[in-house]
Design an enzyme around this catalytic site. Structure first.
Site, PDB file in Angstrom:
ATOM      1  N   GLY A  26     -75.333 -66.419 -26.583  1.00  0.00           N
ATOM      2  CA  GLY A  26     -74.807 -65.218 -25.968  1.00  0.00           C
ATOM      3  C   GLY A  26     -75.912 -64.391 -25.362  1.00  0.00           C
ATOM      4  N   GLY A  27     -75.573 -63.147 -25.019  1.00  0.00           N
ATOM      5  CA  GLY A  27     -76.553 -62.294 -24.360  1.00  0.00           C
ATOM      6  C   GLY A  27     -77.693 -61.894 -25.262  1.00  0.00           C
ATOM      7  N   ASP A 152     -63.753 -57.018 -26.724  1.00  0.00           N
ATOM      8  CA  ASP A 152     -64.225 -58.236 -26.058  1.00  0.00           C
ATOM      9  C   ASP A 152     -63.267 -59.399 -26.316  1.00  0.00           C
ATOM     10  OD1 ASP A 152     -65.904 -59.619 -24.369  1.00  0.00           O
ATOM     11  OD2 ASP A 152     -67.300 -60.198 -25.948  1.00  0.00           O
TER      12      ASP A 152
END
Length: 796
Positions: A26-27, A152
């Site tokens: 992920g980020g 999210d």
């Protein structure tokens, strides 16, 4: 260190969890599958925080890791559809989040929603769709009941597993973007929320501007549901700008189910457009299921047909849509981020300190225009200390202090006639400034403040109130509107602000009036859910005034009113509705031919006033109700002088309402002209003689240089109006939509927070209560008059 795919494989975390392979990245972190060395065959999921050379980004990532840990700890460990938290640890400066491993497939991969579609992929039918929605909505209900937002929801954050019976069980994962509404995290006075949380395509408009609500999660779930029955990817959704006809052309669903999906994904988050709670969606799904006994499979246009549709779509139309989408995004970015604020582009009508309407403090305006708020604070502190009674300077000082501290600031417009009636404007702004300072002082530690935008509506001179309203309508930083002085100005402002807002996605704004009592404001304009006021309406005043005059045993009552203004006309209409027609004086009984005899706007000089008074005296009429316009009391002064010089006129009894309660005009050097009105009784909203007002007056005197002479009824009701906004903001409502919803839910202001005994707003937005009755008496200082409370209600 910067983690690579295999850098952690083989590592044992906390002497127990051996990392086997990388699952995703992920980020801010990477996810791994690990085996539990203490429990044979037991797998776990480990998230590793990837270090970053940028300390700000790293701290934000670390906070999200800790936030996900805290939120997972809140859940019942027996919940089957949310991964359980196993452990959270730090080893050698690295952070590990260990969770239950859900053995299944995320929906993005299962339904090939990454753009790489496979022939023959089957999507959900109606029965499966309803089952999916029921499961996810039940999970969200539990989350929302704990006052949490997921923020999210997307296919890759939903895991599908098969039960022993072969049915699908869905799990919601990844709470790194979740938000705890009960606990806002602050750092050095600032809310730590440096990045917009969520995934483009699944975030509704309000989430893009960091104003997510429970309905934002519902929106994202609706988008996912549409994808699961159509196979449309997120990229395609964005390309076609979430067009409803586009996605509906790819599936055949029951019309009631389509309506549920449409309401879940409505772009406007206001009540009535989009669902506000998961229980509302579940209720509609239950109704659908009851009315749909035999479940039928939806007719899906398979990916081959979808591809054919896309390939045959005219190229020039696709290009046009792409350009329009780009243009919309460009415009949206400009609107939200770069467009000059109205107090910068229209400084002739608006100011937060960059313009001095009253001509004092002009040396400080350059700093505000240059956004040097620390400099403007120092300047306004110096200037305001020399002008203690100037509310404009007090507001600009408060604004500068709030903006210099980089607080979370909520912008409220205070619309007053500062160019045409500066005395009235200062009366109103003094109450606004007093409330603003109290709020900012009380919430200083939280880093929360109110910034007042002063607007000059000029009491609608040259239609200026409409121009003010149009600019406020399109200013996304304005969360509330307070004003205006006259009913005419307020009516025009309402007409503009009740229409569709620009930009279209912005919510309607709460309009709160502290001075306009006209009955037409919330009847003819039909905005009961948007307009509120802290003064009594003319209807309420009329009911109690009529009852009071009945006790006076009045035989005939003459009503004089300004026939050119809405407020006096409405006040007359309201009073007549509650007054016996047999006791209402007419021109026929006076033997007067002029049909405009009772119109105050026709009395323009002393001669006309004397003629009017003489006709009343000769007809032995003694009781007169005066209903003037708030903006012009010339006719009242003429009548008062005529009473002094007309024989027998001293027997006349005068009555009136709030526009005549003007202590400032009564205390000036020519107040002797009003001697003819001595003994006049008024039904008004507020008076400093009320015992319940003593605490407010005492508190006011600690801030301003004078306790009594500066406090008018407009000061008190404007203070109350700002206190109403302050209560809404204190409860965590910072945007237009949430403030409007808060005020519309049986709002009550406690006595200790108001200028008197507190009040409640009724279903029309009107203040509940009864008026105060006061009488005009002669003062002790020369030609000075004052109003004295009658012993009829709470006055001493």
């Amino acid at each position: 260190m910067n983690a690579t795919t295999n850098s952690y494989v083989g590592r044992i975390v906390k002497s127990r969890y051996k990392i086997k392979k990388s699952l995703s990245k992920g980020g801010f972190g990477r996810t791994y599958l690990a085996s539990d060395l203490e429990i044979a065959g037991q797998n776990s999921l480990i998230k590793v925080l990837i270090c970053n050379n940028n300390p700000t980004i790293f701290q934000d990532a670390k906070r999200k890791f800790q936030q996900e840990r805290d939120i997972l700890e809140m859940f019942d460990q027996k919940h089957l559809n949310i991964p359980k938290l196993i452990d959270f640890c730090e080893e050698e400066g690295e952070f590990f989040l260990i969770q239950q491993y859900i053995d299944g497939k995320d929906l993005k991969k299962k339904f090939c929603l990454n753009g790489l579609k496979k022939e023959g992929t089957s999507y959900l039918n109606e029965t499966e769709l309803v089952d999916f929605l029921n499961q996810l909505l039940s999970i969200l209900t539990e989350i929302h009941d704990m006052e949490l937002l997921h923020r999210d929801i997307k296919p890759s954050n939903i895991i599908s597993c098969q039960s022993s019976t072969g049915s699908n069980i869905y799990h919601l994962i990844d709470f790194g973007c979740a938000k705890d509404l009960k606990k806002l995290i602050y750092s050095q006075g600032n809310i730590v929320e440096s990045l917009v949380a969520g995934t483009p395509g699944y975030m509704p408009m309000e989430q893009n501007i960091q104003q997510a609500t429970f309905s934002s999660d519902i929106y994202a779930l609706g988008i996912v549901a549409i994808q699961l029955v159509t196979g449309i990817t997120n990229v395609e959704f964005i390309q076609f700008n979430f067009d409803r006809k586009f996605w509906q052309s790819h599936v055949s669903l029951d019309s009631k189910l389509v309506k549920v999906l449409e309401k879940m994904t409505h772009p406007d988050c206001r009540p009535g457009n989009r669902y506000q709670s998961t229980r509302q969606v579940l209720k509609d799904l239950e109704l659908y299921q009851k009315n749909h006994h035999s479940a039928t499979k939806s007719t899906i246009i398979l990916p081959t047909s979808h591809k054919k549709f896309r390939d045959n779509f005219p190229r020039y139309i696709r290009t046009a849509i792409g350009l329009l989408s780009f243009g919309f995004l460009f415009w949206l970015t400009w609107e939200m981020c770069f467009k000059p604020r109205i107090w910068e582009s229209s400084s002739d009508m608006f100011s937060i300190g960059g313009k001095s309407f009253l001509g004092t403090g002009e040396e400080c305006t350059d700093e505000v225009r240059d956004k040097d708020y620390s400099g403007s604070l120092e300047c306004y502190e110096r200037v305001s200390s020399l002008n203690l009674n100037n509310p404009e300077l007090a507001i600009y000082k408060n604004n500068s202090e709030a903006l210099s501290n980089n607080n979370k600031s909520v912008f409220i417009v205070a619309s007053v006639p500062i160019s045409t009636n500066p005395n009235v404007a200062q009366e109103m702004l003094r109450g606004v400034a007093h409330s603003q300072q109290k709020f900012n002082d009380d919430h200083h530690q939280e880093g929360l403040s109110i910034v007042i935008v002063i607007a000059d509506d000029a009491n609608n001179k040259d239609n200026q109130s409409k121009r003010v309203a149009r600019l406020v309508q399109g200013e996304n930083q304005i969360s509330g509107f307070l004003g205006s002085n006259s009913t005419e100005s307020t009516k025009n402002i309402i007409k503009v602000l009740q229409k569709g807002n620009i930009p279209w996605f912005m919510s309607r704004i709460a309009i709160l009036s502290s001075t306009s009592s006209g009955i037409h404001l919330n009847e003819k304009l039909d905005i009961n859910e948007q307009f509120f006021r802290t003064v009594l309406s003319d209807e309420k005043i009329a009911i109690h005034l009529a009852a009071y005059l009945e006790k006076e045993n009045i035989d005939k009552l003459a009503i004089f009113y300004d026939a050119t203004k809405d407020h006096p006309i409405g006040a007359k209409t309201a009073f007549v509705k509650h007054w016996p027609s047999s006791k209402l004086l007419t021109t026929d009984e006076l033997d007067v031919q002029e049909s405009s005899f009772f119109q105050l706007n026709q009395i323009k000089n002393l001669d006309q006033a004397k003629k009017t008074i003489m006709a009343l005296v000769e007809s032995e009429v003694e009781d007169i109700l005066l209903l003037p316009a708030v903006t012009d009391l010339t006719s009242i002064q003429a009548l008062a002088k005529a009473v002094e010089v007309t024989p027998g006129a001293d027997k006349l009894n005068f009555y009136g309402i709030t526009p005549l309660y003007n202590p400032q005009s009564l205390q000036n050097p020519v107040a002797g002209e009003l001697k003819g009105l001595l003994g006049m009784t008024l039904a008004i909203d507020w008076h400093r003689g009320m015992p319940s007002a003593s605490a407010f007056i005492e508190d006011f005197g600690l801030v301003w240089s004078s306790r009594n002479s500066l406090i008018s009824w407009r000061t008190a009701t404007s203070y109350d109006a700002m206190q109403v906004f302050g209560e809404a903001i204190s409860a965590g409502n910072y945007d237009r939509s949430s403030i409007l919803q808060y005020l519309g839910s049986d709002f009550h202001l406690d006595p200790e927070k108001s200028s008197s005994s507190g009040f409640t707003l009724d279903t029309k937005g009107d203040r509940k209560g009864v008026p105060i009755f006061v009488t005009l008496v002669e003062g002790k200082k020369g030609p000075e008059f004052k109003f004295k409370c009658e012993k009829l209600n709470e006055c001493d």
